[in-house]
Design an enzyme around this catalytic site. Structure first.
Site, short mmCIF file in Angstrom:
data_model
loop_
_atom_site.label_atom_id
_atom_site.label_comp_id
_atom_site.label_asym_id
_atom_site.label_seq_id
_atom_site.Cartn_x
_atom_site.Cartn_y
_atom_site.Cartn_z
N ASP A 267 6.02 -2.25 9.22
CA ASP A 267 5.58 -3.22 8.23
C ASP A 267 4.20 -2.77 7.73
O ASP A 267 3.63 -1.81 8.23
CB ASP A 267 5.57 -4.64 8.84
CG ASP A 267 5.64 -5.70 7.76
OD1 ASP A 267 6.08 -6.82 8.05
OD2 ASP A 267 5.27 -5.39 6.60
N TYR A 268 3.69 -3.50 6.80
CA TYR A 268 2.49 -3.15 6.03
C TYR A 268 1.29 -2.87 6.95
O TYR A 268 0.69 -3.78 7.48
CB TYR A 268 2.19 -4.35 5.12
CG TYR A 268 1.16 -4.18 4.07
CD1 TYR A 268 -0.20 -4.04 4.38
CD2 TYR A 268 1.51 -4.21 2.72
CE1 TYR A 268 -1.14 -3.93 3.39
CE2 TYR A 268 0.56 -4.10 1.72
CZ TYR A 268 -0.77 -3.97 2.07
OH TYR A 268 -1.72 -3.87 1.09
#
Ligand code: GLC
Length: 743
Positions: A267-268
């Site tokens: 994820d980010y």
């Protein structure tokens, strides 16, 4: 290309080019335009050199035929081997047509409805140049304080999560990814992100492996079995190790046990965040931990870009892992046909005529209506009676902001408002007053943008609030019925939107209290992204229609339903708590040794509220009146090879035609581990004509009776079971049967 050609390409690549394929950044850097509105995480400059920039493998949230072409052309003009970029995005509930938010879609209990929404969304976004969609989010979600429950397609139930995960992956991907209208599905977030402690986003997750396998793993497993091309790791730790570097999760469970062969993306910034977690001592270790765990793409951090090369030079094993990752990435690009056509399914001409076309908008409205849940309807206040004066009051009456926090690509200017639609249909019968703002300024200030600054202020609030309420009361005095449109601000739900209160904002409750003094019928249309605390206002309301954030066609869908042109059929996929103190509350709980009973002292209960939920899982009313009158089992003893046919008789005791979601639950009365008081095992959405009687059949087989035991075996055990059938998880007919294993 064939597999050999892909391997030949891999062998031509330098180590820098290979590592570049494993990096994804926000694509606006190639457009030098300000698209911070598309930002889905902390603002950050990754300081990538120009050389590294033109070696990356994919970009985030660049969609739109012209923009995708521009970025692809710009990138390929400077790429040595002309390996096309992948365009990945958060098209969570639709691209230009915003569909209802995922928790709402799940309330349709109709896989055909979800399939059609997903297919329209895939068609719109693929002709607009997207190759991969970061959807579906299938995290089991039990805690309404967590802002991301709005994204959970299956809500609090593992079975719904499995059914919907499979439906959406197949709808996105079809049979052939290079087909127009198909996208690669990136399922998220592995794993157990919905179990964050206290409902606080990004927080700790700690549970037994048995709990994980019983409740949280099934939906991801179903997505993998459905052929999902990608998985995204979650921000949380699981049992002390961040998911993104968790070898037990990624290698043992996802790769070895479930046989996942696709791409795993962080994820980010999650690889870099393993440092903040206190797991990786520094950036280089973060890179090593992530590549050893098996993360193929580093989303929005420069950890791989800056450290993988050194690690490869130090450790041949790491270079082999890099080769495996890059092969997976090139294989997906090849499946999408990008080597033959770097623009994929992008089609500027089609884009002009297909996006938001009237046929899809009409379809979207019909599909949206299946996501509404009628929570209350005292004295048949709904549908609205003809020729009555209706006071339309509330900040969501004349408001196009009803598409939810992940609808960044949708064109809100095309949204109608409830006021527009009512004026169009029965203009002479409606009066309007705003009544209040969605939030007071103080609450507004707590909603922060990506750079941590408060959103726009609400101007000169004090006296305005008084004026708004006074004018609403005066307007309501001239009406027969009051229609309130209230709820959360759309930016109070979604990522980084956990809340310690889940009631309506104070100013809205104040408006309800003032208007209730008029003793007129009052109907609430509720806009929200999570179960809301209604216990302090419910008594004042004659009807409550839960519409979540319904998207582009929401206003039309709502007004048609209020006027009786459509009949609500939605059912809750998350229990509504009595109040926030009851979170997390869910239907498939264990019995405890002192099962709750509101009239006994020494039992598992709260002193100050009833112990059951305010509105239960699976609950939703209709304009029809469905009576479940008989339940019949064709046998009451089976072995592991037999099935039971369950038949239930249901009567529609009303003048209305409508749909009912018939639900089948099972309870294993005792086992080698305690078993939940109920588990959803099947459901059917059935259409009834006025006064129609139907017999609905289900089959119970051994697969429905299996569970994870103490030794982590997935087994069924002899013993007694209860079966429940009803229109929700509480109001049910029940019967018993016995399983006698022959082995
Ligand atoms: C966000 C979200 C994830 C999303 C990703 C890319 O932080 O957690 O769901 O897909 O970043 O925008």
């Amino acid at each position: 290309m064939n597999q050999k050609e892909i391997e030949d390409l891999l062998n031509k690549m330098t180590i820098e080019e290979k590592i570049g394929q494993m990096v994804q950044i926000a694509g606006d850097i190639f457009l030098s335009e300000d698209t911070n509105s598309m930002l889905t995480g902390p603002l950050k400059d990754l300081h990538l050199s120009n050389e590294k920039l033109y070696q990356i493998g994919s970009v985030l949230n660049i969609v739109g035929a012209e923009r995708v072409k521009k970025v692809q052309d710009e990138y390929l003009s400077k790429s040595r081997l002309k390996i096309p970029l992948l365009f990945m995005g958060d098209i969570i509930n639709g691209y230009k047509i915003a569909f209802p938010i995922p928790i709402a879609q799940g309330c349709s209990w109709n896989t055909k409805t979800i399939k059609e929404m997903t297919e329209i969304s895939a068609m719109e976004s693929s002709i607009a140049g997207a190759n991969v969609n970061f959807s579906p989010m299938v995290d089991l979600s039990r805690d309404a304080r967590w802002g991301r429950v709005m994204e959970s397609i299956g809500g609090e139930d593992p079975y719904l999560g499995e059914v919907y995960a499979k439906t959406m992956v197949k709808a996105y991907q079809g049979k052939n990814l290079s087909e127009t209208g198909k996208l690669a599905s990136c399922v998220k977030h592995i794993a157990a992100y919905g179990a964050v402690e206290a409902g606080r986003d990004y927080n700790t997750v700690d549970m037994s492996e048995r709990e994980f396998r019983q409740y949280y793993l099934p939906a991801y497993k179903a997505a993998i079995e459905a052929g999902a091309e990608m998985l995204m790791t979650s921000f949380n730790i699981i049992n002390g190790v961040p998911s993104t570097v968790n070898r037990w999760l990624i290698q043992k469970i996802i790769r070895e046990e479930l046989g996942f062969k696709g791409i795993i993306i962080s994820d980010y910034g999650a690889i870099e965040e393993t440092i903040a977690h206190g797991y990786s001592a520094n950036e280089k270790e973060a890179a090593k931990n992530a590549i050893y765990a098996g993360v193929d793409i580093d989303l929005m951090s420069s950890i791989y870009a800056n450290h993988l090369k050194t690690l490869c030079l130090e450790d041949k094993e790491i270079e082999n892992k890099v080769n495996e990752s890059v092969l997976r990435i090139l294989t997906l690009k090849n499946k999408l046909g990008l080597f033959e056509n770097p623009y994929g399914n992008l089609d500027e001409e089609k884009e002009k005529i297909y996006l938001m076309n009237p046929i899809n908008l009409e379809k979207a409205k019909q599909l949206t209506q299946e996501t509404f849940v009628l929570l209350k309807n005292r004295n048949h206040s709904l549908p609205l009676q003809k020729n009555k004066k209706i006071a339309l009051i509330g900040p969501y009456i004349d408001n196009i902001g009803i598409t939810g926090s992940w609808s960044m690509f949708s064109d809100k200017s095309k949204n109608s408002t409830i006021l527009d639609v009512f004026k169009e249909k029965i203009g002479n019968q409606v009066l309007y007053a705003k009544g209040c703002e969605i939030l007071r300024q103080g609450e507004f200030n707590k909603i922060l943008s990506a750079d941590g600054l408060p959103l726009i202020q609400v101007k000169n609030e004090e006296q305005k609030e008084e004026e708004l309420i006074t004018s609403a009361v005066e307007t309501a005095k001239n009406a027969d019925v009051i229609l309130l449109a209230l709820g959360e601000h759309y930016r109070q739900t979604g990522e980084a939107c956990s809340r310690s209160t889940i009631s309506l904002p104070e100013n809205q409750i104040q408006l309800i209290n003032k208007l209730s003094e008029l003793s007129k019928p009052m109907i609430l249309i509720l806009f929200n992204g999570r179960p809301i605390e209604l216990n302090t206002i419910e008594e004042k309301l004659d009807a409550i229609l839960e519409v979540w954030f319904p998207g582009t066609t929401g206003a039309k869908a709502i007004v048609e339903m209020l006027l009786g042109e459509q009949n609500p059929s939605g059912k809750l996929t998350m229990s509504f708590p009595q109040n926030v103190g009851q979170c997390p509350v869910y239907y498939n709980h264990y019995n405890t040794g002192r099962p709750h009973n509101n009239n006994l002292r020494y039992v598992s209960r709260y002193q100050d509220i009833p112990t059951e939920s305010f509105y239960p899982f699976g609950y939703g009313l209709s304009y029809c009146n469905f009576k479940y009158t008989e339940l019949y089992l064709n046998k009451r003893k089976i072995n592991e090879n037999e099935t039971i046919i369950v038949t239930v008789k249901i009567e529609n005791q009303s003048e209305y035609a409508g749909h009912e979601v018939v639900q089948l639950y099972i309870q294993d009365l005792y086992g080698s581990v305690v078993r939940p008081v109920k588990e959803l095992k099947a459901f059917k959405k059935e259409y009834f004509k006025p006064h129609e009687v139907k017999y609905v059949e289900f089959y119970i087989d051994i697969e429905m009776l299996k569970f994870w035991n103490e030794k982590l075996e997935f087994v069924a055990e002899s013993g007694e079971f209860k079966v429940f059938v009803g229109g929700d998880s509480v109001n049910v007919l029940e019967d018993k049967f016995e399983l006698i294993m022959s082995l």
